[in-house]
Each structure stands twice: as C-alpha cells, then as structure tokens.
Design an enzyme around this catalytic site. Structure first.
Site, PDB file in Angstrom:
ATOM      1  N   SER A   1       0.864  -1.176   0.000  1.00 37.79           N
ATOM      2  CA  SER A   1       0.000   0.000   0.000  1.00 37.79           C
ATOM      3  C   SER A   1       0.899   1.224   0.000  1.00 37.79           C
ATOM      4  CB  SER A   1      -0.942  -0.052   1.207  1.00 37.79           C
ATOM      5  OG  SER A   1      -1.837   1.041   1.196  1.00 37.79           O
TER       6      SER A   1
ATOM      7  N   HIS B   1      -2.744  -1.213  -3.384  1.00 30.90           N
ATOM      8  CA  HIS B   1      -3.901  -0.366  -3.126  1.00 30.90           C
ATOM      9  C   HIS B   1      -3.829   0.859  -4.034  1.00 30.90           C
ATOM     10  CE1 HIS B   1      -4.365  -2.034   1.246  1.00 30.90           C
ATOM     11  NE2 HIS B   1      -4.670  -2.923   0.318  1.00 30.90           N
TER      12      HIS B   1
ATOM     13  N   ASP C   1      -4.034  -4.945   5.990  1.00 30.27           N
ATOM     14  CA  ASP C   1      -4.360  -5.815   4.867  1.00 30.27           C
ATOM     15  C   ASP C   1      -3.117  -6.608   4.471  1.00 30.27           C
ATOM     16  OD1 ASP C   1      -5.757  -6.965   2.760  1.00 30.27           O
ATOM     17  OD2 ASP C   1      -5.333  -5.308   1.387  1.00 30.27           O
TER      18      ASP C   1
END
Length: 207
Positions: free
Chosen positions: A25, A52, A151
């Site tokens: 991310s 992401h 995540d």
C-alpha cells in the site's frame, strides 16, 4: 522466524515455487520500483501483485513497470490464464484472485471480483494471498511490502499455514511500516528482509 541479519541470504532453493504473490500500500510502489527491475528475464514463475490504488482512476502501474521490468507486464483481466514468467497487476476497484482453470487441468487463471472491500480495500491483499494459498499450497511465495494498514497480514498467515514461503519487507526499510509490522505481530513472517535481499531471493527461484 528468521531475519536476514542473522542468516544466509534468502533463497528458494530446495523449496519448489510455482508462483509469487506480492502486496503493498503506502510506499509499496516505491518498493516495487526497486524490486521489479531485479527480476530476471529467465524467471519461470508468474508474479501476481496487488497494490492499493484510488478506485476511480485508471492505473498507470502497467505502463510504469513495463518500462522497468524484464518480464511481460499485464493488468489482470477476468479469466486470464496465469502464464510462467509473466507479471500481473490488479486493476483498481476489483479484488484479484487465483483459481483453478476448469478448461485446462493443472493450470491457474485469474478472477476479478466486485465483492465488498476487505479491510477497507478493493483490491485486497488478503483476498489474493488467501486464494493463492488455496491454489498453490506449499508452492507459493508471498511477499508483503510497505503499507499503512493490516491488509495482507491474514493472507500471509494463510500462505504460511499452507506450507508456502512468507517474506516481509523489514519495517525499518519500509516507507510506512504498519503493514509489515502487523504481519510480524501475527507470526506470519517467515523471513524479514530488505528490498535487495528480497530481489536476490526472487532471482534464486526454481520450480
């Protein structure tokens, strides 16, 4: 759990590897910019990546990494076959999964999903990693990079539980260390490595 500082350089030798899955991310694109040029053109396994991204903007990552990677780079599409020596990037606002191809026994294909976000993210790293753990079991290598939430931690734990290899970018080298720290806290990290060490490990992959 071992770290690069107190062990030999990472290697997949002696542990069959059919595929690599990566996720990140915040700071992950910078990590990939360093890592992907280290992938050799002779790499014989697919590499599937979730980053992401903003859901309403087209991704520039395929174009960015095509110029930096010796492997063919594609944005993933639904039902796309997973080919050796190819790199696949999740498109914005779709979960990316790996599944068995019913029309080609023994082969894998990609699947896109618009199921709700997982851990506030679509695409979700957990979704990719968990599907890869189911598809490839002990023959998958999961790598979790820099990021700002948790995540990927559960998905990496699923890969490790299936017998696969689980590497995490060393938090001290990550632009944002939350994601790797969460994986380490869950006991999901088999190896904790800086980007150069991850690149060397990828270059050692054998099926």
């Amino acid at each position: 759990m071992t770290t690069a500082s107190d062990s030999n350089p990472p290697s997949t030798a002696g542990r069959p590897c059919a595929a690599v899955v990566m996720g990140g991310s915040a700071g992950g694109i910078e990590a990939l910019t360093a890592l992907l040029p280290m992938l050799p053109a002779r790499l014989t396994v697919p590499v599937v990546i979730v980053m992401h991204q903003h859901p309403s903007m087209p991704s520039l990552l395929p174009e960015l990494f095509t110029a930096r990677c010796a492997l063919p780079v594609s944005e993933a599409d639904d039902k796309m076959p997973v080919l050796p020596g190819h790199l696949y990037l999740a498109p914005p606002d779709y979960h990316l999964l790996v599944e068995a191809d019913d029309d080609a026994p023994g082969q894998m294909r990609l699947a896109l999903s618009v199921e709700p976000p997982v851990r506030f993210s679509r695409p979700s790293i957990d979704v990719l990693f968990e599907s890869a753990a189911f598809a490839w079991r002990e023959r998958v290598l999961g790598i979790l990079l820099s990021g700002a939430n948790d995540d990927g931690a559960r998905g990496l734990a699923a890969i490790r539980a299936a017998g696969g290899q689980a590497w995490v970018q060393a938090p001290a080298t990550a632009k944002v260390d939350t994601m790797p720290q969460e994986a380490i806290a869950r006991g999901a990290a088999e190896r904790i490595l800086n980007l150069e060490e991850i690149g060397l490990g990828l270059a050692s992959i054998t099926e």
